[in-house]
Structures are given as C-alpha cells and as structure tokens.
Enzyme design. Structure first.
Site, PDB file in Angstrom:
ATOM      1  N   ASP A   1       7.675   2.388 -17.586  1.00 16.25           N
ATOM      2  CA  ASP A   1       8.522   2.146 -18.589  1.00 16.25           C
ATOM      3  C   ASP A   1       9.599   1.430 -18.630  1.00 16.25           C
ATOM      4  O   ASP A   1      10.615   1.373 -19.192  1.00 16.25           O
ATOM      5  CB  ASP A   1       9.319   3.631 -19.013  1.00 16.25           C
TER       6      ASP A   1
ATOM      7  N   ASP B   1      16.163   5.469 -15.037  1.00 16.66           N
ATOM      8  CA  ASP B   1      14.834   5.954 -15.633  1.00 16.66           C
ATOM      9  C   ASP B   1      13.571   5.940 -14.770  1.00 16.66           C
ATOM     10  O   ASP B   1      12.712   5.291 -15.549  1.00 16.66           O
ATOM     11  CB  ASP B   1      14.846   5.768 -17.112  1.00 16.66           C
TER      12      ASP B   1
END
Length: 302
Positions: free
Chosen positions: A84, A101
C-alpha cells in the site's frame, strides 16, 4: 507513537524493515499487541506526509531515487512487499523520507505479492511524474525491484542507464498503453507457475522475448537457459554500444582505405609529374646539344 496491533505481524514488520536498513520510525517496544514507535517530527509537530510537501524538481528527483531503492530493499532485503505504498504512507522529515503503515505488508512469495508490488510501483511512478521527474515505466521499475542480478557494484550504472532511457521515452503514448497492459498481465513467480516455458523459450530468439515478463522475477538469463549474472538492461545497452563501435570501426576502416587510395593516387601523380619534368629537361638538353653541335660544325667554315 503508540499503535494497537491485532497480531504480532504488524509489530514485527517495522522491526524487520529497520533491521534490513529501511528508513522507518524506530520501533521502541512491542508488548502483547501494543507497539511503541519513535515520534517523527519537531517540537511536538508530526512530520508531514509526502503528499503535502512542495518539492522542487531537483528534490523530487532525489527523493524518487531514494523511494525506488527503498521499494527494492523492502523486496530484496526484508523479503516483503509494502502492498500500500504511496505518498500517503511516506513521511518527509529533514529532507528524507520514512516509510509508515506497514500493517498490510506481505511476504515476497505471497500469492498476490507481485500484484501488490506492481501497484506500489505504479503509485510511486504516478506521484513523482507530476514533478517532471524522468521516471521509469511501471514495468521498468518492477524489473528493477525484482532483478536479482542487480548488485551494489552495478546499481549506480543501472540507474544511470535507466534514467537515460526514461528521458528518451518521456511522455510517449505507447508507454502509457504498455503500462496498463503490464498492470493486468499475469506474472509467474516460480517456474512451476509458467504455463508454456518451451513457447516462451522460443520467443526469446526474436523481439517477442521482451514480453517474457517473469525473467527478472525468476532470475533467468537473457536467453533463459541459465541463471542471470547481469541485468538485462545493462546487457542490452552493452550490445547496443558494441554495435555502434562496430559501425564506427567499419567507418574508420573505410576512411583508412580511402586515405590509402588517395595517397596512392597522389604518389602516382607525383611520379607522373617527375617523369614529365625529366622528359622535358631531356628534350631541352637534347636541343641544346644539337645547337652546340651545329655551332661547332659552323666554326671551320668561318
């Protein structure tokens, strides 16, 4: 920062990335499902996301080179795919970038890893292209990340060559079409996943060989008959340079031959001129001798 995790997976990945030398916020401690991480920022203000930073073209180019090498290191050294990665998951601090993240990161041999990696490459390419950076195509970046034959010794040469190619093919419509086709193409991760290897092996003998997308992923040589020892991009560049040198040498030989012919003609002309001068001098001398003989013959008559 304190992050609540659903499993040890999220807590282990930042540690794994940092161990591999990837710039991430330092994981301070992981206990149960709570991960304490380093605060990235100044005076209590968090570092901005890359998407919110105004970048000059030169700075964007610098960060692009950092970003693509980070993507490669995540894959080759940490054996992960971020899955991502984009300007929304990158912090900008002190002129450098840090990856955040990583909860959705997957192993590099995950069934969907290559699909996620293509998406990461696409996101990075699209973002830096906005700043006028001569970016690699999504396919070229994917190959850079997955190519096992790129080493610390040749990576700088590889990137310089890739940048030259990117500058030449910038804003070409066919590249956009190729990128979209590549994003949707099936890429085998191991040889067992290849549907018809014999057909692909036959392809590499012609231009079709360039469409064998799994060559870098599996680590095959250009002719696909052994393991790769040199990046295909550098092999193709060397072949091109050798052809150019051959043409140059051929031209040089022709020039040498022309010079030899020219020199031969010049020598021949000089010899002709010398013969002409000799004959002329001989004729003048003969006339003078005849004149002298005549004068000598007339003396007694006087």
């Amino acid at each position: 920062a304190v992050v609540s995790t659903q499993s040890g997976h999220y807590g282990r990945d930042p540690i794994r990335l940092e161990t591999a030398g990837i710039p991430v916020p330092h994981p301070v401690i992981l206990r149960n499902h709570v991960l304490v991480m380093e605060f990235v920022g100044q005076n209590g203000w968090p570092a901005p996301l890359l998407k919110d930073v105004k970048l000059s073209e030169s700075k964007a180019r610098e960060l692009y080179l950092s970003a693509i090498q980070i993507v490669r290191d995540i894959y080759q050294k940490a054996l992960l795919v971020h899955a991502d990665l984009s300007e929304f998951n990158i912090l900008y601090s002190d002129g450098e970038i840090k990856i955040i993240d990583v909860s959705q990161a997957v192993e590099h041999d995950h069934p969907s890893a290559l699909e996620f990696l293509r998406k990461d490459c696409s996101n990075i390419t699209d973002f830096f292209k906005k700043f006028g950076v001569p970016v690699m195509s999504v396919k070229a970046l994917f190959n850079f990340v997955t190519d096992k034959s790129i080493t610390d010794e040749n990576i700088e040469h590889y990137l310089e060559t890739a940048e030259k190619i990117a500058l030449q093919s910038q804003d070409k419509a066919e590249d956009t079409v190729d990128a979209e086709v590549f994003k949707k193409s099936y890429i085998p991760r191991v040889l067992d996943d290849v549907k018809n290897f014999e057909q692909d092996l036959f392809k590499v003998k012609g231009e079709g060989g360039k469409e064998v997308l799994y060559r870098e992923v599996i680590g095959l040589s250009t002719d696909m008959r052994s393991g790769s020892t040199q990046p295909r991009l550098l092999e193709e560049m060397n072949d091109t340079e050798n052809v150019d040198e051959g043409v140059s040498d051929s031209g040089s030989e022709c020039s040498d031959e022309n010079m030899d012919v020219g020199n031969a003609e010049e020598v021949e002309n000089e010899e002709r001129e010398e013969i002409h001068l000799h004959n002329t001098s001989h004729k003048k001398l003969s006339k003078k001798e005849k004149s002298t003989d005549c004068d000598s013959a007339l003396i007694p008559l006087l």
